[in-house]
Design an enzyme around this catalytic site. Structure first.
Site, PDB file in Angstrom:
ATOM      1  CB  SER A 117      -0.945  -0.101   1.237  1.00  0.00           C
ATOM      2  OG  SER A 117       0.018  -0.007   2.374  1.00  0.00           O
ATOM      3  CG  HIS A 138      -3.583  -0.949  -2.372  1.00  0.00           C
ATOM      4  ND1 HIS A 138      -3.820   0.102  -2.103  1.00  0.00           N
ATOM      5  CD2 HIS A 138      -3.613  -1.797  -1.132  1.00  0.00           C
ATOM      6  CE1 HIS A 138      -3.930   0.186  -1.024  1.00  0.00           C
ATOM      7  NE2 HIS A 138      -3.697  -0.683  -0.152  1.00  0.00           N
ATOM      8  CD  GLU A 150      -5.554   2.238  -5.123  1.00  0.00           C
ATOM      9  OE1 GLU A 150      -5.864   3.436  -5.207  1.00  0.00           O
ATOM     10  OE2 GLU A 150      -4.398   1.784  -4.217  1.00  0.00           O
ATOM     11  CG  ASN A 188      -3.500   4.872   1.234  1.00  0.00           C
ATOM     12  OD1 ASN A 188      -4.718   4.866   1.855  1.00  0.00           O
ATOM     13  ND2 ASN A 188      -2.795   3.869   1.552  1.00  0.00           N
TER      14      ASN A 188
END
Lengths: 283, 248
Positions: A117, A138, A150, A188
């Site tokens: 991540s 991810h 992802e 994120n």
């Protein structure tokens, strides 16, 4: 896609094994610790039973998934894998060592995915010769419930690798989004201001923790306010992500962490897990 | 109770006049509005009555523009035309309520409100009273929003307020990501909805709010805080000038 190898049987590795097994893949779940493997199988079992109780899956699907997962502490069976998903600790050197071992253990066609991540896919891939087959996948926690994955394109990742990876994600019943290997990927990164601006507003005295959360829920229509969400994620975890983004971008001011986060971490007020964060959970 | 107490006067950004006007209409108010530049830029429904002056018996007046010069012009008009006991609610996202109050003759009757397209229809509105705001004025404002069925949050009088600032910065970050071609707009929206449970994707949200409004708010925040953190994504600025996104 029929045979999948998973390296690391922690929360994410076990969750991904669960998802892959339900979708009909044969899964080799690898960990160097037998204890971790045993725990992972127990956790998968609990989740499968929950799934059957809530009629999300049938008893047949659960038993099929059970027999699809084979725990292992070696890479001997990995020569059969079409894809290997690495879900080890978030440490570049550990991941690089694993990928070097995988390059020897697997066929040249095997796709290597990392469930990182925060680390660069390009940096992980650079440890081996065949960088075109390295990709980021991810998954979000908990993998069996979160729909998004992802798919991260490293500098050298081939189009073929990207396509096969997206297909695998779809086969898992998840939604793939494609993103270039950049700090924080999509989620994120774009979520940073949700916390960062809320902390700024609090620091500037514009409104209180409770009021900012109420405003974000009732005026913004978000399920949770930024402070209750930081308490849930862990203030230390959230702080570490922000800090990592800030450092990876050589001090981009949009990602600058806030003193409030540091103070809370120093005080051991990490959110729900310590019963105290922006709110008090001791009752 | 006089019939005129049931009337509300609106002027400013046509989309906001329409959005707030509809909410007031649902709550049983009669709607008067003054078009932005003498003529309608958007067709308003029949129950919006166009006026050129404010009847002295209207007690609640709303100014809903984000543009500073237009807002000043409108507020000076409202201050002059409205009855002495009318309260003024004015959008205070891009100009603080305190500064706006300094423009008018009786600053005690002005209260700042958070008005942003797509947020107005939600359950809560932020109020930014100034140090001059009269207690009786606040009481009437609270009564007005209670009739609209809105919850209120009183915040300090700062540029961007709370939700507009957080939301515009989320959108700005999404447009930086888009400027850098890290992902498609569709995937960015999908990721934020599925990965973090956002009610809308930041890019579609920007389209619904209006790119121009987002940029106006971000410019005001950038000017106010004067930090690099608040600089605007190049693509967002260009789209506010009418460009279209044509990336891969």
């Amino acid at each position: 896609m029929k045979t999948i190898g998973i390296v690391g049987a922690g929360t994410m590795g076990a969750g991904i094994a669960h998802v892959a097994a339900i979708s009909g893949c044969r899964v080799f779940l690898h960990d160097i610790s037998d204890e971790v493997l045993t725990k992972a199988l127990e956790r998968i079992e609990t989740e499968l039973q929950k799934g059957v109780e809530k009629t999300k899956i049938t008893a047949e699907q659960a038993s099929g998934a059970r027999s699809n997962i084979q725990p292992t502490s070696t890479f001997n069976d990995f020569s059969n894998c079409e894809v290997v998903i690495e879900a080890a600790l978030e440490d570049l050197e550990i991941k690089r060592d694993i990928f070097r071992e995988l390059e020897t253990a697997c066929t040249p066609e095997t796709i290597f995915a990392s469930n990182t991540s925060s680390l660069s896919i390009t940096a992980i891939a650079a440890s081996i010769k065949s960088t075109a087959r390295v990709v980021g996948l991810h998954f979000f926690n908990p993998p069996h419930l979160m729909k998004l994955v992802e798919v991260i394109r490293g500098n050298e990742t081939s189009e073929h690798t990207m396509q096969r990876s997206a297909e695998l994600v779809s086969q898992f019943g998840k939604t793939p989004v494609v993103v270039k290997d950049t700090p924080g990927f999509i989620v994120n990164r774009i979520a940073r201001p949700f916390y960062g601006e809320a902390l700024r507003l609090l620091g500037e005295g514009v409104a209180s923790v409770e009021e900012i959360d109420r405003i974000v829920r009732l005026e913004g229509g978000f399920k949770m306010g930024p402070f209750e969400l930081m308490d849930l994620i862990g203030i230390d975890v959230n702080f570490a992500v922000t800090r990592s983004m800030y450092e990876q971008t050589f001090g981009e001011p949009r990602y600058r962490p806030h003193l409030i986060q540091q103070t809370m971490v120093n005080a051991g007020m990490l959110g729900r897990k310590t019963k105290r964060g922006f709110y008090d959970y001791s009752q | 109770m006089a019939q005129s107490r049931q009337t509300i006067f609106l002027m400013g950004d046509p989309s906001l006049v329409l959005e707030l006007g509809e909410i007031c209409h649902q709550a049983g108010f009669a709607i008067l509005y003054k078009p932005a530049s003498g003529k309608d830029s958007a067709p308003f429904p029949k129950h919006f009555k166009k006026v050129n002056t404010i009847p002295r018996t209207v007690f609640v007046l709303c100014e809903l523009s984000l543009d500073r010069e237009l807002k000043k012009k409108n507020l000076l008009f409202i201050d002059k035309a409205a009855g002495a006991s009318a309260v003024i609610l004015s959008s205070s996202i891009t100009v603080t309520a305190s500064e706006q109050a300094s423009w008018i003759r009786r600053p005690s009757r002005l209260v700042g409100i958070s008005t942003m397209p797509t947020l107005l229809s939600q359950k809560l509105i932020e109020l930014a009273p100034t140090i001059h705001t009269d207690k009786a004025v606040m009481a009437r404002v609270q009564e007005f929003f209670a009739r609209l069925g809105k919850e209120l949050a009183i915040v300090q009088d700062r540029i961007g307020m709370v939700m507009p600032r957080i939301l515009c910065m989320l959108i700005n970050e999404a447009f930086f990501a888009l400027t850098e071609h890290i992902a498609s707009p569709q995937d960015i929206d999908l990721a934020m909805k599925l990965g973090t449970n956002y009610p809308r994707g930041p890019i579609e949200w920007a389209d619904q709010i209006g790119i121009h409004s987002v940029v106006t708010i971000l410019e005001a925040i950038h000017d106010d805080l004067d930090e690099d953190r608040y600089r605007i994504a190049p693509l967002l600025k260009q789209m506010a000038l009418g460009a279209q996104w044509w990336g891969t």
